[in-house]
Each structure stands twice: as structure tokens, then as C-alpha cells.
Design a protein around this motif. Structure first.
Motif, PDB file in Angstrom:
ATOM      1  N   VAL A 227       0.824  -1.411   0.165  1.00 19.36           N
ATOM      2  CA  VAL A 227       0.238  -0.015   0.056  1.00 19.36           C
ATOM      3  C   VAL A 227       1.205   1.501  -0.363  1.00 19.36           C
ATOM      4  CG1 VAL A 227      -1.276   1.321   1.358  1.00 19.36           C
ATOM      5  CG2 VAL A 227      -2.248  -1.118   1.058  1.00 19.36           C
ATOM      6  N   VAL A 228       0.715   2.705  -0.917  1.00 19.96           N
ATOM      7  CA  VAL A 228       2.153   3.092  -0.990  1.00 19.96           C
ATOM      8  C   VAL A 228       1.170   4.947  -0.483  1.00 19.96           C
ATOM      9  CG1 VAL A 228       2.592   5.460  -2.520  1.00 19.96           C
ATOM     10  CG2 VAL A 228       2.074   2.547  -3.377  1.00 19.96           C
ATOM     11  N   PRO A 229       1.841   4.592   0.866  1.00 18.13           N
ATOM     12  CA  PRO A 229       1.878   5.018   2.066  1.00 18.13           C
ATOM     13  C   PRO A 229       1.079   7.026   1.554  1.00 18.13           C
ATOM     14  CG  PRO A 229       3.852   4.840   2.191  1.00 18.13           C
ATOM     15  CD  PRO A 229       3.010   3.826   1.081  1.00 18.13           C
ATOM     16  N   ALA A 230       0.525   7.609   2.450  1.00 20.63           N
ATOM     17  CA  ALA A 230       0.787   9.136   1.979  1.00 20.63           C
ATOM     18  C   ALA A 230       2.282  10.027   2.039  1.00 20.63           C
ATOM     19  CB  ALA A 230      -0.228  10.214   2.343  1.00 20.63           C
ATOM     20  N   ASP A 231       3.686  10.079   2.683  1.00 24.12           N
ATOM     21  CA  ASP A 231       4.038  10.037   3.390  1.00 24.12           C
ATOM     22  C   ASP A 231       5.031   9.667   1.814  1.00 24.12           C
ATOM     23  OD1 ASP A 231       4.449   7.557   4.548  1.00 24.12           O
ATOM     24  OD2 ASP A 231       4.754   8.639   6.296  1.00 24.12           O
ATOM     25  N   ALA A 232       5.455   9.111   1.423  1.00 23.97           N
ATOM     26  CA  ALA A 232       6.044   7.766   0.231  1.00 23.97           C
ATOM     27  C   ALA A 232       7.416   8.921  -0.525  1.00 23.97           C
ATOM     28  CB  ALA A 232       5.498   7.203  -0.541  1.00 23.97           C
ATOM     29  N   HIS A 233       8.237   8.530  -0.720  1.00 24.91           N
ATOM     30  CA  HIS A 233       9.447   9.233  -0.993  1.00 24.91           C
ATOM     31  C   HIS A 233       9.700   8.974  -2.881  1.00 24.91           C
ATOM     32  CE1 HIS A 233       9.628  10.871   2.597  1.00 24.91           C
ATOM     33  NE2 HIS A 233      11.180  11.940   2.179  1.00 24.91           N
ATOM     34  N   TYR A 234      10.091   9.928  -3.163  1.00 27.16           N
ATOM     35  CA  TYR A 234      10.457   9.060  -4.775  1.00 27.16           C
ATOM     36  C   TYR A 234      11.762  10.280  -4.828  1.00 27.16           C
ATOM     37  CZ  TYR A 234      10.307   9.883  -9.528  1.00 27.16           C
ATOM     38  OH  TYR A 234      10.823   9.957 -11.444  1.00 27.16           O
ATOM     39  N   ASN A 235      13.128   9.516  -5.602  1.00 24.26           N
ATOM     40  CA  ASN A 235      14.106  10.360  -5.459  1.00 24.26           C
ATOM     41  C   ASN A 235      14.427  10.971  -4.376  1.00 24.26           C
ATOM     42  OD1 ASN A 235      14.146   9.300  -7.973  1.00 24.26           O
ATOM     43  ND2 ASN A 235      14.006  11.330  -9.366  1.00 24.26           N
ATOM     44  N   TYR A 236      14.407  10.089  -3.414  1.00 26.92           N
ATOM     45  CA  TYR A 236      14.769  10.671  -1.872  1.00 26.92           C
ATOM     46  C   TYR A 236      14.323  11.824  -0.843  1.00 26.92           C
ATOM     47  CZ  TYR A 236      18.348   7.353  -4.131  1.00 26.92           C
ATOM     48  OH  TYR A 236      19.081   6.736  -4.380  1.00 26.92           O
ATOM     49  N   VAL A 237      12.793  12.448  -1.562  1.00 29.77           N
ATOM     50  CA  VAL A 237      11.639  13.363  -1.415  1.00 29.77           C
ATOM     51  C   VAL A 237      10.791  13.419  -1.582  1.00 29.77           C
ATOM     52  CG1 VAL A 237      13.907  15.215  -2.505  1.00 29.77           C
ATOM     53  CG2 VAL A 237      11.752  14.184  -3.706  1.00 29.77           C
ATOM     54  N   PRO A 238       9.860  13.784  -0.538  1.00 29.58           N
ATOM     55  CA  PRO A 238       8.447  13.619  -0.768  1.00 29.58           C
ATOM     56  C   PRO A 238       7.965  13.306  -2.443  1.00 29.58           C
ATOM     57  CG  PRO A 238       8.994  15.628   1.188  1.00 29.58           C
ATOM     58  CD  PRO A 238      10.253  14.838   0.071  1.00 29.58           C
TER      59      PRO A 238
END
Length: 319
Positions: A227-238
Motif C-alpha cells: 500500500v503506497v502511503p501518503a508520506d512516500a518518497h520518490y528520488n529521496y524527497v516526498p
């Protein structure tokens, strides 16, 4: 050199990436990787300012040298630094900042880096040396200075294979054109979420016979949970909203086929014929077990076809 296993172990985590790991836990994690059949291990001086190399080498020194392949990286040399306050490293590793990284693409710098890594590893040889993140520092200097130095070391027999590791598919393509490489380590650019490497880099790898070690396949953890959380990161940033939406759409489609998102992400990362190994990091034995289970899972071809039909993957991944 021992052939690379399909699943490789990335040793940034045992270099205290983001959080401290005990010596005992680090050793148990490497042992768990060995027990899981992993025989390719990747590290770097950058990881914990040498801590990863020391911990990895301590375990591998107990294994038959002909039964595993190990890679480390060059381009950053470690030099002593005054640290009277005991401050921690500023680049994400929970270790004292008693040394600092210095970019040095010269032949002397590359040789020093290899010698220092061998000492930290406690091994007598390194199978693969990657030039680490040259695009972050000076890509042209990396191509004109560091890569010829690596070619020379390979010709001397001090290294079996050479390559470049980077987050940029364009930078890796430029390096392939500029040197005789064996491998590239591609971080985050051929994943279930995005595939910019399909346009130029991966065809170039096939044309030149360059293998791909695919890393960062969970895109900074965005694809690492069902489950993808709302606070997930992408490329080391939110992660931006559009990226979160796509990741959730991927997860929903995967669930329809009884496959969780991280399993699909891991299995997808191997689908291109240029990919020889996928390297996944771990800091605990449980993470090793989880990754091995995902690798052993079966994913139906119908899932990839459905993702293409919904515009979540390009058509060529099913060609």
C-alpha cells in the motif's frame, strides 16, 4: 570471475544508511544473503564512509573467494577530517564524520581508491569497479580521466570488469560511448514506475554488449510496500501527487492479479534482456528473506499486458 547471480546484495544498509545497524546485525544480514544463494555483493566507500566495506569484507573473508563476486566503486576517496564534536555524516549515513569524501577522477585517485577499498574489505581482489556518480561531480572528467584509468587497471589484471554507476540514463549512455565498459549500474531509471532507460541506454547496452546491474528498483521506497502511503518518497524527497497517483494505480492493478506492488516491481526490473542482475539493499536478515520470497514468486504475463493496456507501462515491455 564468478557469474553474477540474478539477485545481488546492496550493502548501503549495513553502512548505516539512515539509521545505525549493529555489527552483529550487519554480519547476520550478509550471512542471510549468502544462505539465500546470493553470490554478488556490491558496496562503496561512500556507504558509511567505509563502514559498509569493512563489514561486508569481514563476512566474505570467511567464504571461498572463487564462489562470489564483489563490486565496489571509485571516484570518491576518503580523507581524514577533524571532527571534535563527533558530528554525524551529512550524506545520510549514521556514522561519525571522521572522514570526508573527495572527488578524484585521476589515475592516482582511482588507484588509491582501489587500494583503500582492498584494505577495508580485507580481500585480495575486487571483481568489478564502478565509477560512482560521475554526473554529480564532473561527467566529462569522469569519462576522460577515470574511465581510461579503470581500463588500464583492467588490462593490468587488477580488476576483472569495469563500469559506471549513476542515477542518470543519459550519463551512463555517454560513458558507454566514451569507454569500453563491461557493466553499468542503473539506479531507478528502469523500474515499474518509470523506464527512461528504454529510449537510448538499454538499446545501447545491447549493441555494445554492456550488462546492466539494475538498482533502486523500488524508487526510493515508493514501490516497496503493498500500500503506497501518503508520506512516500520518490528520488529521496516526498513524492509529488502525480507520482503517488501512478504508484497507487500500479498497486491496484497488481492486486487484481494477486501480486503485491513490491513483488511486481522486483520482477519487472529483470524483464529487459540487457539486465544481468538486480541488486537490492538490506539491513536485516528479515529483509533478505522477504526479497528472496518476492524473487521466487510467479507473476502472470497478463499483469504486464494489463498495465500496458491501462497506459501504466509502455507497449515495448511486452514485445
Amino acid at each position: 570471475m564468478t557469474e553474477l547471480t540474478t539477485l545481488g546484495f546492496g550493502a548501503a544498509g549495513i553502512g548505516n544508511l539512515y539509521r545505525a545497524v549493529s555489527d552483529e546485525m550487519a554480519a547476520a544480514t550478509v550471512e542471510a544473503a549468502w544462505d539465500a544463494g546470493i553470490r554478488y555483493f556490491d558496496t562503496a566507500p561512500h556507504y558509511g564512509l567505509g563502514l559498509s566495506e569493512r563489514r561486508l569484507g569481514a563476512v566474505l573473508a570467511t567464504k571461498p573467494r572463487g564462489e562470489f563476486a564483489i563490486s565496489t566503486k571509485v571516484g570518491r576517496v576518503l580523507v581524514p577530517s577533524a571532527n571534535p564534536s563527533g558530528a554525524l555524516d551529512a550524506e545520510g549515513f549514521a556514522v561519525p564524520a571522521d572522514t570526508v569524501r573527495r572527488w578524484d577522477p585521476s589515475e592516482a585517485g582511482i588507484r588509491r581508491s582501489i587500494e583503500d577499498s582492498l584494505e577495508r574489505l580485507g580481500l585480495d581482489s575486487i571483481d568489478i569497479a564502478y565509477l560512482h556518480d560521475p554526473d554529480v561531480y564532473d561527467l566529462q572528467a569522469g569519462i576522460s580521466q577515470a574511465l581510461p584509468a579503470l581500463e588500464k587497471l583492467r588490462a593490468e589484471g587488477l580488476i576483472t570488469q569495469i563500469g559506471v554507476g549513476a542515477n542518470s540514463a543519459d550519463a551512463l549512455a555517454a560513458c558507454i560511448r566514451g569507454a569500453d565498459l563491461d557493466l553499468v549500474m542503473l539506479a531507478g531509471r528502469y523500474t515499474l514506475l518509470e523506464q527512461p532507460a528504454l529510449a537510448e541506454l538499454l538499446p545501447l547496452c545491447e549493441e555494445h554488449g554492456v550488462g546492466v546491474a539494475n538498482v533502486g528498483v523500488y524508487n526510493s521506497g515508493l514501490l516497496a510496500r503493498p500500500v503506497v502511503p501518503a508520506d512516500a518518497h520518490y528520488n529521496y524527497v516526498p513524492a509529488p501527487a502525480a507520482i503517488l497517483d501512478k504508484a497507487r494505480a500500479l498497486a491496484a492493478c497488481c492486486n487484481e492479479f494477486g501480486v503485491d506492488l513490491p513483488t511486481a516491481a522486483l520482477k519487472f526490473s529483470l524483464r529487459h534482456p540487457a539486465v544481468r542482475t538486480v541488486v537490492v539493499g538490506a539491513a536485516t536478515p528479515e529483509q533478505i528473506s522477504q526479497t528472496a520470497e518476492r524473487m521466487a514468486a510467479t507473476v502472470p504475463d497478463e499483469l504486464w499486458e494489463a498495465l500496458v493496456a491501462r497506459g501504466l507501462l509502455p507497449a515495448e515491455v511486452c514485445a
